[in-house]
Structures are given as structure tokens and as C-alpha cells.
Design a protein around this motif. Structure first.
Motif, PDB file in Angstrom:
ATOM      1  N   PRO A 276      -8.133 -16.050  21.419  1.00 19.45           N
ATOM      2  CA  PRO A 276      -9.259 -16.576  22.203  1.00 19.45           C
ATOM      3  C   PRO A 276      -9.987 -15.462  22.945  1.00 19.45           C
ATOM      4  N   VAL A 277     -11.253 -15.724  23.287  1.00 25.19           N
ATOM      5  CA  VAL A 277     -12.122 -14.694  23.856  1.00 25.19           C
ATOM      6  C   VAL A 277     -12.627 -15.116  25.230  1.00 25.19           C
ATOM      7  N   LEU A 278     -12.678 -14.149  26.143  1.00 30.25           N
ATOM      8  CA  LEU A 278     -13.322 -14.312  27.439  1.00 30.25           C
ATOM      9  C   LEU A 278     -14.493 -13.343  27.506  1.00 30.25           C
ATOM     10  N   THR A 279     -15.681 -13.847  27.861  1.00 36.26           N
ATOM     11  CA  THR A 279     -16.813 -12.963  28.087  1.00 36.26           C
ATOM     12  C   THR A 279     -17.256 -13.082  29.543  1.00 36.26           C
ATOM     13  N   LEU A 280     -17.580 -11.945  30.140  1.00 42.12           N
ATOM     14  CA  LEU A 280     -18.123 -11.885  31.492  1.00 42.12           C
ATOM     15  C   LEU A 280     -19.559 -11.410  31.386  1.00 42.12           C
ATOM     16  N   THR A 316     -14.754 -18.445  26.053  1.00 40.79           N
ATOM     17  CA  THR A 316     -14.983 -18.883  27.428  1.00 40.79           C
ATOM     18  C   THR A 316     -15.861 -17.851  28.124  1.00 40.79           C
ATOM     19  N   THR A 317     -16.897 -18.301  28.846  1.00 38.25           N
ATOM     20  CA  THR A 317     -17.826 -17.390  29.503  1.00 38.25           C
ATOM     21  C   THR A 317     -17.894 -17.681  30.994  1.00 38.25           C
ATOM     22  N   LEU A 318     -17.874 -16.613  31.794  1.00 33.55           N
ATOM     23  CA  LEU A 318     -18.149 -16.721  33.222  1.00 33.55           C
ATOM     24  C   LEU A 318     -19.277 -15.763  33.560  1.00 33.55           C
ATOM     25  N   LEU A 329     -27.591 -14.110  27.375  1.00 40.15           N
ATOM     26  CA  LEU A 329     -27.275 -15.298  26.584  1.00 40.15           C
ATOM     27  C   LEU A 329     -26.482 -14.951  25.335  1.00 40.15           C
ATOM     28  N   ALA A 330     -26.652 -13.744  24.795  1.00 44.40           N
ATOM     29  CA  ALA A 330     -25.969 -13.354  23.560  1.00 44.40           C
ATOM     30  C   ALA A 330     -24.454 -13.393  23.699  1.00 44.40           C
ATOM     31  N   LEU A 331     -23.921 -13.229  24.919  1.00 46.83           N
ATOM     32  CA  LEU A 331     -22.480 -13.249  25.143  1.00 46.83           C
ATOM     33  C   LEU A 331     -22.004 -14.569  25.743  1.00 46.83           C
ATOM     34  N   SER A 332     -22.884 -15.554  25.831  1.00 53.21           N
ATOM     35  CA  SER A 332     -22.542 -16.810  26.502  1.00 53.21           C
ATOM     36  C   SER A 332     -22.132 -17.872  25.491  1.00 53.21           C
ATOM     37  N   ALA A 333     -21.014 -18.539  25.768  1.00 54.57           N
ATOM     38  CA  ALA A 333     -20.535 -19.609  24.891  1.00 54.57           C
ATOM     39  C   ALA A 333     -21.384 -20.860  25.112  1.00 54.57           C
ATOM     40  N   PRO A 334     -21.913 -21.458  24.051  1.00 52.58           N
ATOM     41  CA  PRO A 334     -22.817 -22.605  24.211  1.00 52.58           C
ATOM     42  C   PRO A 334     -22.200 -23.788  24.951  1.00 52.58           C
ATOM     43  N   GLU A 335     -20.917 -24.036  24.776  1.00 55.15           N
ATOM     44  CA  GLU A 335     -20.292 -25.218  25.377  1.00 55.15           C
ATOM     45  C   GLU A 335     -19.309 -24.880  26.485  1.00 55.15           C
ATOM     46  N   ARG A 336     -19.028 -23.604  26.702  1.00 58.97           N
ATOM     47  CA  ARG A 336     -17.975 -23.247  27.663  1.00 58.97           C
ATOM     48  C   ARG A 336     -18.447 -22.088  28.552  1.00 58.97           C
ATOM     49  N   THR A 337     -19.525 -22.324  29.303  1.00 52.71           N
ATOM     50  CA  THR A 337     -20.035 -21.318  30.221  1.00 52.71           C
ATOM     51  C   THR A 337     -19.960 -21.839  31.652  1.00 52.71           C
ATOM     52  N   TRP A 338     -19.385 -21.042  32.533  1.00 55.56           N
ATOM     53  CA  TRP A 338     -19.340 -21.313  33.960  1.00 55.56           C
ATOM     54  C   TRP A 338     -20.092 -20.206  34.691  1.00 55.56           C
ATOM     55  N   ILE A 339     -20.348 -20.403  35.969  1.00 56.30           N
ATOM     56  CA  ILE A 339     -21.078 -19.417  36.751  1.00 56.30           C
ATOM     57  C   ILE A 339     -20.472 -19.354  38.152  1.00 56.30           C
ATOM     58  N   THR A 340     -20.477 -18.182  38.759  1.00 55.67           N
ATOM     59  CA  THR A 340     -20.009 -18.046  40.132  1.00 55.67           C
ATOM     60  C   THR A 340     -21.170 -18.250  41.098  1.00 55.67           C
ATOM     61  N   SER A 341     -20.837 -18.392  42.369  1.00 57.10           N
ATOM     62  CA  SER A 341     -21.878 -18.551  43.388  1.00 57.10           C
ATOM     63  C   SER A 341     -22.594 -17.245  43.680  1.00 57.10           C
ATOM     64  N   ASP A 342     -22.151 -16.126  43.042  1.00 56.15           N
ATOM     65  CA  ASP A 342     -22.804 -14.821  43.202  1.00 56.15           C
ATOM     66  C   ASP A 342     -23.806 -14.545  42.084  1.00 56.15           C
TER      67      ASP A 342
END
Length: 389
Positions: A276-280, A316-318, A329-342
Motif C-alpha cells: 500500500p502507498v501513502l502520499t503526502l 492514501t493521501t494526506l 492533484l497528481a499525487l492525490s488518491a481520488p477516493e482516499r484523500t484527507w487534509i490537515t487544518s494547516d
């Protein structure tokens, strides 16, 4: 050449070790057959392959039958790739000719010892030229190898990498990578302009801090294998509670074509191995200067989009900072993207929007609000699944 099974740390691997003292490590018909047999044994046992290469290429005295071994070796490399078995190559002094092109450069991860001669043509063939581009340091700078590892560190680094990529370990890793915990907890911003200011703040946590907290240990790889390296794209594999998770992380600056190609390479490799992959995500946008255009920034971003879209493993993208248009957007998962308050995410930076609309600088904050780029806006629009922290 020595072929056999070896233990590195707590895992076994199939070993292919060249002896340059014997005919310059040159590969003839019999040696090629032994390499292919070693790969086949690795496929049967589902063990990683570690090749310690020190070779001048194919045996001139055996002629075309020796040269044909490059095709045999390339097929052997492909066979284990199709079976999700990793191949790790170590370039030693020297690694030239067909063993660089057919065996070592075909590996999933390529390490090299400092100062090693690495080139397709040997010194006599190329007329004696001996600049840094013909050595491991040059190949590292050009993104053709992942890491330079001194001889005394090789046992530990190889054991670490074999453990992370071993088929017996990653077979149990189909679940998505957990979403990282936010390193700051902040109240929601009131305006889009405040969201942009917060994401651009110098004190905001960056990718290195997130990776340090998320993983127990990690092994970074880098380089796009086609001549480029981008230090603002951190890629590799990490251990999190006994699971292997691949990662591609932007570091807050504009990424070059090499950065997107490296991220795409990492995601494809993780997909091949079942990891599995994590992208920041954290970039004001992709590089758009003349050098980036010459380097193929459009096709490079397309590679990243395609790698994410084609991956069978979960991504999974944060978003931890700036989410600047297509480069983010190129590194963002279409269905599994979250975002921080920063963080924020926008189709275009407010300043660029003002330039397009021929608006003055004082109007930039208003445009930031109209772009609906706040984390809460993105949640309402369905772009992210949640705001972390």
C-alpha cells in the motif's frame, strides 16, 4: 560467479555475486545460464534476488553466444517482476557493459558503492574518458541509482531492504495505509486567505517530520532512472508496526519532471510488489520554467496521474500544506484523500488567479475566498474525506 541462498538479517534471499578477479567478471553462455537459474530458483522459493555486480560485460572470446545472455537475463528479471518478487542490485567496481544494462539497471532498487566505475562502455572502448558521469556518484546525481552505500554499510542496508520488501512480509499488507495523525491541532480558519497563509507558514510541519513520526524506520530511494533527481520528492518504503508501506512525499516546493517520474516509479513498484502507498501532498504547484518544459513536465505529471489511477493497491493521501493545482492533484488518491487544518487545495493560487483576471494585489484575499480552498470548503465539496486535526 557465486549463486546460492543467503541470510540477511532475519530473511533469506537468492544471491548472485560476481568475482571480477576471474576474467573480469565477464559473462559467457554458461554464466548467463547460471544467472537465469538463480532467478528461477528465487521464483520457485519466492525469495528476493540480491545481485552483487562487478563485471566488464559479456565475454568477447565467446562472441555472439555470450551477447545473447543479455536477452536471457532480461527475461529472467521480467519473470520474477511478474511474480511480485523484488530484485536488488549493488553496483561494485566496476559495473559496465551488458551487466549494467541487462541485469543491474533492470533491478527494482539499485544501490552502488562510492567510487565504483559504472558505465555502458568500458574505459578502453570509450577512449579513456573518465569523468564523474562514468562513476557511481555521477549515476546517483543523474537519478540512475537509488543510493550510494559504503561497503561497510552494505550488510545492514541490504538486510533492512530485504526485510521491507520480502514477499513473505508484504503478502499480508493489502489494507490501506492508515491516515497520519496531524502534527498540529488548530481551529478552522475563517477565510481562504487565512488558509493560504497558514499553509505557507515557515513553522508548519513538513513531510520529513510527518514521515519521522509515522514510520518506525524507513528506506528512501530516489531518481527517475532517466537522468533526473528531485530532492523535493521523498520516496521509499517504511516499517509501521511490522507492516511495509510505500511513500511519496512532496516537500513544499515546486516539483520538477524528475520528481513526478520518481513518484510514479515508486507507486508502480509498490503496486508490483503488493505494498500500500501513502502520499503526502505539499507543493505550490509543478515547476513551470523553461527547464521544466524542456524536461517534459506535462508527460511527467501524466505519469504520476496514471500510476495512481492504475494502482491495484490502495493509495492514501494526506494534504499537509499547499495543494497547488495539477502538481498536487497528481499525487492525490481520488477516493482516499484527507487534509490537515494547516493546508489548502486550489485549482490555482490566488495570486495567479488575480493575474489572469487582471485584478490588483489588494483583491487577492477576496479571490482566495471565492476559490473555496479552505479545508472545510473541500470537505463540503466532497473533495476530501475529512479534516485531520
Amino acid at each position: 560467479m557465486l549463486c546460492g541462498r543467503a541470510r540477511l538479517g532475519g530473511r533469506e534471499a537468492v544471491l548472485i555475486a560476481f568475482d571480477f578477479a576471474f576474467l573480469g567478471g565477464s559473462v559467457g553462455a554458461d554464466a548467463g545460464a547460471r544467472i537465469a537459474a538463480a532467478f528461477e530458483r528465487a521464483r520457485e522459493l519466492r525469495l528476493p534476488v540480491v545481485s552483487l555486480v562487478a563485471s566488464g560485460g559479456s565475454r568477447m572470446q565467446e562472441g555472439i553466444r555470450a551477447l545473447q545472455q543479455l536477452q536471457v537475463i532480461a527475461r529472467a528479471c521480467l519473470a520474477i517482476r511478474r511474480e511480485s518478487i523484488p530484485h536488488i542490485a549493488v553496483l561494485r567496481d566496476p559495473t559496465t557493459g551488458g551487466m549494467w544494462a541487462a541485469l543491474a539497471a533492470n533491478a527494482d532498487v539499485v544501490l552502488a558503492t562510492p567510487g565504483a566505475a559504472v558505465a555502458f562502455g568500458g574505459a578502453r572502448v570509450r577512449g579513456g574518458a573518465d569523468g564523474v558521469e562514468f562513476r557511481s556518484e555521477g549515476k546517483y546525481a543523474d537519478g540512475q541509482i537509488d543510493r550510494l552505500v559504503p561497503e561497510e554499510e552494505l550488510p545492514a542496508r541490504l538486510a533492512e531492504l530485504v526485510e521491507l520488501l520480502h514477499p513473505a512480509r508484504v503478502a499480508a499488507s493489502p489494507d490501506p495505509a492508515p491516515v497520519p495523525v496531524a502534527l498540529t491541532a488548530r481551529a478552522p480558519v475563517r477565510t481562504g486567505s487565512q488558509a493560504v497563509e497558514r499553509a505557507r507558514a515557515a513553522e508548519r510541519p513538513r513531510a520529513g517530520e510527518y514521515l519521522g513520526v509515522y514510520f518506525d524506520r524507513r528506506f528512501e530511494i530516489g531518481g527517475d532512472r532517466t537522468g533526473g533527481r528531485d530532492e523535493a520528492m521523498i520516496c521509499g518504503f517504511g516499517d509501521r508496526g511490522g507492516r511495509t508501506i510505500a511513500f511519496a512525499a512532496q516537500c513544499g516546493t515546486a516539483n520538477t519532471p524528475a520528481g513526478f517520474r520518481t513518484a510514479a516509479r515508486l507507486i508502480r513498484l509498490a503496486d508490483q510488489l503488493g505494498i500500500p502507498v501513502l502520499t503526502l501532498v505539499d507543493t505550490p504547484g509543478a515547476a513551470n520554467d523553461a527547464a521544466a518544459e524542456r524536461g517534459g513536465i506535462g508527460p511527467a505529471i501524466a505519469e504520476a496521474f496514471s500510476a495512481v489511477a492504475a494502482a491495484d493497491v490502495p493509495v492514501t493521501t494526506l494534504v499537509i500544506g499547499e495543494g497547488g493545482s495539477g502538481g498536487a492533484l497528481a499525487l492525490s488518491a481520488p477516493e482516499r484523500t484527507w487534509i490537515t487544518s494547516d493546508a489548502y487545495f486550489a485549482v490555482i493560487a490566488p495570486e495567479s488567479a488575480a493575474a489572469i483576471l487582471k485584478r490588483s494585489e489588494p483583491e487577492v484575499p477576496e479571490l482566495a475566498g471565492l476559490l473555496r480552498l479552505r479545508p472545510e470548503d473541500l470537505l463540503e465539496l466532497g473533495f476530501v474525506r475529512g479534516v485531520v486535526g
